[in-house]
Design an enzyme around this catalytic site. Structure first.
Site, PDB file in Angstrom:
ATOM      1  N   GLY A  55       0.830  -1.202   0.000  1.00  0.00           N
ATOM      2  CA  GLY A  55       0.000   0.000   0.000  1.00  0.00           C
ATOM      3  C   GLY A  55       0.862   1.249   0.000  1.00  0.00           C
ATOM      4  N   HIS A  56       1.909   1.210  -0.834  1.00  0.00           N
ATOM      5  CA  HIS A  56       2.778   2.378  -0.972  1.00  0.00           C
ATOM      6  C   HIS A  56       3.614   2.241  -2.244  1.00  0.00           C
ATOM      7  CE1 HIS A  56       5.549  -0.385   1.322  1.00  0.00           C
ATOM      8  NE2 HIS A  56       6.329  -0.002   0.330  1.00  0.00           N
ATOM      9  N   ALA A  57       4.289   3.332  -2.589  1.00  0.00           N
ATOM     10  CA  ALA A  57       5.260   3.315  -3.691  1.00  0.00           C
ATOM     11  C   ALA A  57       6.567   3.888  -3.159  1.00  0.00           C
ATOM     12  CB  ALA A  57       4.755   4.153  -4.861  1.00  0.00           C
ATOM     13  N   ARG A 102       2.486  -0.719  -4.906  1.00  0.00           N
ATOM     14  CA  ARG A 102       2.325  -2.154  -4.742  1.00  0.00           C
ATOM     15  C   ARG A 102       1.489  -2.461  -3.496  1.00  0.00           C
ATOM     16  NH1 ARG A 102       7.582  -2.045  -3.366  1.00  0.00           N
ATOM     17  NH2 ARG A 102       7.469  -0.304  -4.784  1.00  0.00           N
TER      18      ARG A 102
END
Ligand code: TYD
Length: 144
Positions: A55-57, A102
């Site tokens: 839940g981040h890039a 992702r």
């Protein structure tokens, strides 16, 4: 800062496997078996059923993600396209390039998600909000 990258720049790398009757070994050396030097290794384990990770890039960091045990799905998102990659073998590594959102979902019981990272931990390299991510991609779309 990678704005131009797409999910099509991410790929599953088949790693080596040294067979042995008493068990197999997979060896990963930075810049030899994967495209970057490894600065950090971490792994997710004891993930409760139904939990979602990621839940981040990352702006600059790249990673190889391996299902060292069990299986899970990695959702890749570049702001325009999404794809889901199932990882279920310890000799496959998913290369996630910088600038890709992702999420890691559908962990099997006892799964171990091994991550080889190109940078040491830096919270400034994270984008944790999806709206900020799409804005980042739009603003940096000419920067590869
Ligand atoms: P995070 O990267 O958000 O985990 P995931 O994306 O897999 O869900 O990290 C969870 C917590 O762990 C967060 O508080 C930051 C911390 N952390 C470190 O301190 N060092 C690290 O190398 C990593 C990966 C996480």
């Amino acid at each position: 800062m990678k704005g131009k990258s797409t999910i099509y720049d991410c790929s599953v790398i088949e790693l080596n496997k040294i067979h042995n009757r008493s068990g197999n070994i997979t060896v990963i050396e930075g810049k030899t078996d994967i495209p970057f030097d490894i600065k950090r290794v971490y792994y997710l384990y004891d993930v409760p059923g139904g939990a979602e990770r990621g839940g981040h890039a990352h702006k600059d960091l790249q990673q190889i993600i391996v299902a060292a045990s069990g299986c899970f799905d990695v959702v890749l998102d570049d702001g325009k396209n999404r794809k889901v990659i199932e990882l279920n073998r310890p000799y496959f590594g998913l290369h996630v390039v910088p600038g890709i959102w992702r999420e890691i979902i559908n962990f099997s019981s006892g799964a171990i998600c091994l991550v080889l990272a190109s940078h040491k931990y830096d919270k400034e390299d994270y984008i944790r909000d999806h709206n900020s991510f799409t804005k980042f991609k739009d603003e940096n779309s000419s920067i590869s």
